[in-house]
Design an enzyme around this catalytic site. Structure first.
Site, PDB file in Angstrom:
ATOM      1  N   SER A 151       0.840  -1.193   0.000  1.00 35.62           N
ATOM      2  CA  SER A 151       0.000   0.000   0.000  1.00 35.62           C
ATOM      3  C   SER A 151       0.883   1.255   0.000  1.00 35.62           C
ATOM      4  O   SER A 151       1.659   1.453  -0.927  1.00 35.62           O
ATOM      5  CB  SER A 151      -0.970  -0.038   1.186  1.00 35.62           C
ATOM      6  OG  SER A 151      -1.973   0.935   1.067  1.00 35.62           O
ATOM      7  N   ASP A 164      -8.911  -5.579  -5.002  1.00 29.82           N
ATOM      8  CA  ASP A 164      -8.518  -4.348  -4.310  1.00 29.82           C
ATOM      9  C   ASP A 164      -9.448  -3.215  -4.721  1.00 29.82           C
ATOM     10  O   ASP A 164      -9.699  -2.983  -5.901  1.00 29.82           O
ATOM     11  CB  ASP A 164      -7.071  -4.012  -4.694  1.00 29.82           C
ATOM     12  CG  ASP A 164      -6.413  -3.017  -3.751  1.00 29.82           C
ATOM     13  OD1 ASP A 164      -7.131  -2.231  -3.104  1.00 29.82           O
ATOM     14  OD2 ASP A 164      -5.166  -3.025  -3.687  1.00 29.82           O
ATOM     15  N   HIS A 172      -8.016  -5.056  -0.602  1.00 26.17           N
ATOM     16  CA  HIS A 172      -6.716  -4.430  -0.376  1.00 26.17           C
ATOM     17  C   HIS A 172      -5.930  -5.150   0.726  1.00 26.17           C
ATOM     18  O   HIS A 172      -4.706  -5.272   0.654  1.00 26.17           O
ATOM     19  CB  HIS A 172      -6.956  -2.973  -0.003  1.00 26.17           C
ATOM     20  CG  HIS A 172      -5.746  -2.101  -0.032  1.00 26.17           C
ATOM     21  ND1 HIS A 172      -5.022  -1.839  -1.176  1.00 26.17           N
ATOM     22  CD2 HIS A 172      -5.128  -1.398   0.960  1.00 26.17           C
ATOM     23  CE1 HIS A 172      -4.015  -1.020  -0.901  1.00 26.17           C
ATOM     24  NE2 HIS A 172      -4.055  -0.745   0.395  1.00 26.17           N
TER      25      HIS A 172
END
Length: 411
Positions: A195, A358, A391
């Protein structure tokens, strides 16, 4: 989705404390010509939180930071050449606790499944470093060490607030480089992160191509485009709307921090970081004893869970730091004309780990980064993570990529 997997998801990336991970595997053995014996558990990797201090750092925006510090942890041994180091970058709501445990029996770091003795990122072979970033969100967590808007400005004796200089992902990289140099590191065998950590991986490969031998960005992107700029603005909007925010001036005695706004911001992030399949365990059931069909104030179970998770996170976080982190993300690769221009000098071998479901960085971001690297004739492999967590697969589901990580580091 199992209950255990749901609980793991609840404690990663965007909802609760950043000190969670998956259970360590067990070593297996069998005596020759004998019945199998129970496997002995692998020894726990214990790590220590350390402090790196620096002075007179000039930010990429041109401001001077007179003094600063970040926390970090290490495992393994640096070789004489200083080139067997691995740097692990953390996500938006994380800190340096990526692997190991601070004490026996405590929760392991969030990527403990892949970092440690005999694991894909083998601490018997590599010197692994993980560091807190500037303006880290978790300033009320005793195991996070950072300089940011909640820190005392030595020039005034009061917290910086919004007088803290704007910092970018590149600033995070520059401070990490100072840390690594202080440790004797000369080259990075691997830079890896998920991320926001993936953004730091890309910035490292762009800024210091001679340092980075391999790069592993997970659940990331090669650009923060206008669509993502807009999402980051939505993330932070509730903080600015909270009357207790006071343009960042809420640290004085007697003033209340903007906890409601911060909780709402974290509630957005918490849901955004998950996929639809994650929510199936809640269904449409209401909170026990409530009836949303009869009373407008009654709630569904998923609504209450999101609020509780975000409120728990807000209690160890700082609203101004949240705003500084969103701005740092918005400034990703802002010193280059394009991703292709940024990575034109990269020498790294790449392993990209996007998540198929995601919602923060949709899978096409990872695929587009891979195409950019291929146009630049860089060796790149893509392993798409799967699962119901969206995610979050890049945090609690990282073991899916274990074989690919071993292969990346094998030669």
């Amino acid at each position: 989705m199992t209950t255990r997997r749901g609980l793991l998801a609840a404690t990663a990336l965007s909802s609760l404390l950043p000190r969670q991970g998956r259970a360590q595997g067990q070593a297996q053995g069998q005596a020759q010509n004998a019945a199998p014996t129970p496997a002995a558990p692998a020894p726990e990797l214990l790590v220590e939180k350390k402090v790196f201090e620096f002075a007179n750092y000039r930010t990429r925006g041109g401001a001077n930071l007179a003094a600063g510090r970040i926390g970090y942890q290490t495992a393994g041994t640096l070789n004489a050449a200083g080139d067997n180091a691995v740097l692990i970058e953390h996500f938006f709501t994380g800190n340096s606790h990526a692997f190991g445990r601070y004490a026996a029996g405590e929760a392991p770091g969030y990527w403990d499944a892949i970092i440690g003795p005999g694991k894909p990122i083998d601490t018997n072979r590599f010197f692994v470093v993980a560091a807190d970033c500037l303006a880290n969100l978790n300033v009320r967590d005793a195991r996070t060490i950072t300089t940011g808007p909640a820190s005392v400005n030595p020039a005034t004796g009061r917290p910086y607030g919004m007088d803290f200089p704007v910092v970018s992902i590149r600033d995070f990289v520059e401070v990490q480089k100072l840390l690594l140099e202080s440790l004797g590191v000369k080259k990075l065998a691997l830079v890896a992160g998920g991320s926001m950590g993936s953004l730091q991986v890309v910035e490292w490969a762009a800024a210091y191509p001679e340092w980075v031998e391999r790069a592993m960005p997970a659940i990331g992107t090669g650009e923060i485009d206008a669509w993502m700029l807009g999402w980051l603005d939505i993330w932070e909007a509730p903080i600015r709307m909270d009357p207790n925010w006071r343009n960042g001036e809420y640290y004085a005695q007697g003033r209340q921090p903007p906890l409601q706004g911060l909780t709402e911001a974290l509630r957005i992030v918490t849901l955004h970081s998950r996929d639809r399949a994650w929510a199936r365990e809640f269904g449409r059931r209401p909170v026990e004893g409530q009836d949303p069909a009869r009373r407008i104030g009654d709630r569904f179970a998923v609504e209450q869970w999101l609020e509780d998770a975000a409120a728990a996170r807000a209690r160890v976080s700082d609203a101004n730091s949240f705003l500084y982190l969103t701005r740092a993300n918005q400034l990703f690769l802002n010193e280059y004309d394009s991703t292709e221009a940024a990575l034109s000098r990269s020498r790294a071998r790449w392993l990209l780990l996007p998540s198929v479901h995601d919602r923060v960085f949709p899978v096409e971001y990872g695929r587009e980064l891979a195409e950019t690297l291929r146009r630049l004739n860089r060796p790149v492999e893509v392993v798409e993570l799967k699962g119901p967590l969206g995610h979050l697969e890049g945090v609690v589901g990282i073991a899916q990529a274990a074989d690919a990580i071993r292969a990346l580091l094998a030669h």
